[in-house]
Design a protein around this motif. Sequence first.
Motif, PDB file in Angstrom:
ATOM      1  N   GLN A   1       0.826  -1.211   0.000  1.00  0.00           N
ATOM      2  CA  GLN A   1       0.000   0.000   0.000  1.00  0.00           C
ATOM      3  C   GLN A   1       0.855   1.253   0.000  1.00  0.00           C
ATOM      4  N   GLU A   2       1.934   1.234   0.802  1.00  0.00           N
ATOM      5  CA  GLU A   2       2.825   2.392   0.854  1.00  0.00           C
ATOM      6  C   GLU A   2       3.525   2.604  -0.486  1.00  0.00           C
ATOM      7  N   GLN A   3       3.950   1.502  -1.122  1.00  0.00           N
ATOM      8  CA  GLN A   3       4.603   1.612  -2.422  1.00  0.00           C
ATOM      9  C   GLN A   3       3.648   2.163  -3.476  1.00  0.00           C
TER      10      GLN A   3
ATOM     11  N   ASN B   1       1.806   6.792  -6.794  1.00  0.00           N
ATOM     12  CA  ASN B   1       0.753   7.737  -7.175  1.00  0.00           C
ATOM     13  C   ASN B   1       1.181   9.174  -6.925  1.00  0.00           C
ATOM     14  N   GLN B   2       1.881   9.388  -5.800  1.00  0.00           N
ATOM     15  CA  GLN B   2       2.371  10.727  -5.495  1.00  0.00           C
ATOM     16  C   GLN B   2       3.404  11.191  -6.514  1.00  0.00           C
ATOM     17  N   GLU B   3       4.287  10.267  -6.917  1.00  0.00           N
ATOM     18  CA  GLU B   3       5.304  10.603  -7.915  1.00  0.00           C
ATOM     19  C   GLU B   3       4.669  10.947  -9.259  1.00  0.00           C
TER      20      GLU B   3
ATOM     21  N   ASN C   1       1.630  12.184  -9.695  1.00  0.00           N
ATOM     22  CA  ASN C   1       0.971  13.474  -9.558  1.00  0.00           C
ATOM     23  C   ASN C   1       1.974  14.630  -9.621  1.00  0.00           C
ATOM     24  N   GLU C   2       3.148  14.409  -8.970  1.00  0.00           N
ATOM     25  CA  GLU C   2       4.180  15.454  -8.998  1.00  0.00           C
ATOM     26  C   GLU C   2       4.739  15.633 -10.402  1.00  0.00           C
ATOM     27  N   ALA C   3       4.858  14.505 -11.143  1.00  0.00           N
ATOM     28  CA  ALA C   3       5.368  14.578 -12.512  1.00  0.00           C
ATOM     29  C   ALA C   3       4.417  15.348 -13.415  1.00  0.00           C
ATOM     30  N   LYS C   4       3.098  15.168 -13.198  1.00  0.00           N
ATOM     31  CA  LYS C   4       2.116  15.896 -14.002  1.00  0.00           C
ATOM     32  C   LYS C   4       2.180  17.388 -13.743  1.00  0.00           C
ATOM     33  N   VAL C   5       2.441  17.750 -12.458  1.00  0.00           N
ATOM     34  CA  VAL C   5       2.527  19.156 -12.094  1.00  0.00           C
ATOM     35  C   VAL C   5       3.790  19.771 -12.700  1.00  0.00           C
TER      36      VAL C   5
END
Length: 357
Positions: free
Chosen positions: A342-344, A349-351, A353-357
């Motif tokens: 779950q943590e992975q 998912n966070q990475e 989202n940051e890449a899209k930003v």
Amino acid sequence: MNINSLKRSHILKMAMSSSEPGSSEPFATKAVKITCVVLVYWFVSITMVFVNKYLLASPVLQLDAPLFVTCFQCFMTVLLCFLLTTLAMLCPSLVKFPSIAFDFKVSREVLPLSIVFIGMITFNNLCLKHVGVAFYNVGRSLTTVFNVLLSYVMLKQTTSLRAILCCAIIIGGFCLGINQEGAAGSLSWSGVMFGVIASLCVSLNAIYTKKVLPAVDGSIWKLTYYNNINACILFVPLIVITGELKVLYDFDKLGSYSFWTVMILGGVFGFAIGYVTGLQIKFTSPLTHNVSGTAKACTQTVLAVTYFEEVKTFLWWMSNLLVLVGSFAYTWVKGLEMKRVQEQTLNKNQERNEAKV
């Protein structure tokens, strides 16, 4: 009947869906609720085992009709589902239960699971009939091992070395338990084989439940309803073939109110175990539920040894301890592995989202 014996993770997942995270409820109140729920789960589960043992192998009752007992418990579950559905329609503010109406097409789709389900509850009861309550937990302890094997064979899912080591501990406890039962002269090989087959059926039941749930809109109660209706129908020819009709005809307590009271009680507890299992997870967590189940099994063994005035050796107790420790360790290891996954997933998912930003 052992509804327990639908895979509990599905019951628990549905029960958890109605939990209320972030509740400002005082700790003392929450602790009291959790304690009461756990105690109710223990009471229902342990009582159900002792009631079934009485019905299946009591020297006082002397009823050799395990299929009939199991079939009646399935009938009680169907009846209770119908009653709760009716009450939910009449008093929707007091009773929450899904609307259930029989559909032949759905019944046919559930049928493959029902066949496995019949094997699970039948061999569970046959194991309990031939072994003592004290040895019952060890006799059915290979469910975890079969979960690992079938996950690999049928689902192509691999298992970590630590989880496999936990299974090895369980197998060691199982073998030592058989050895000690044999040394005490109380070993029933038929009971052991029934326990092994029951463990296999429990694992198969979990796999087929996942496949069949969409047919009942993901409702565990609808699945319970159809499973038990199918079981009641399929049990009839089995009862005839095995000669239990003659046993029932010759049974001198068939008209006894006390006999039917115990039969109904067994059916009610068999139905209730599904509800209290979900309730315990709703108020705690899946990991805590498994820890509670392990502790309950230990308590059940001690109560059985005390009630039946049995004398057990140190190695016999060690076999039970190995099974309990192995089961607890496996639950703990799988919990850590699920948390890591779950943590992975969350980090990925966070990475993204940051890449899209």
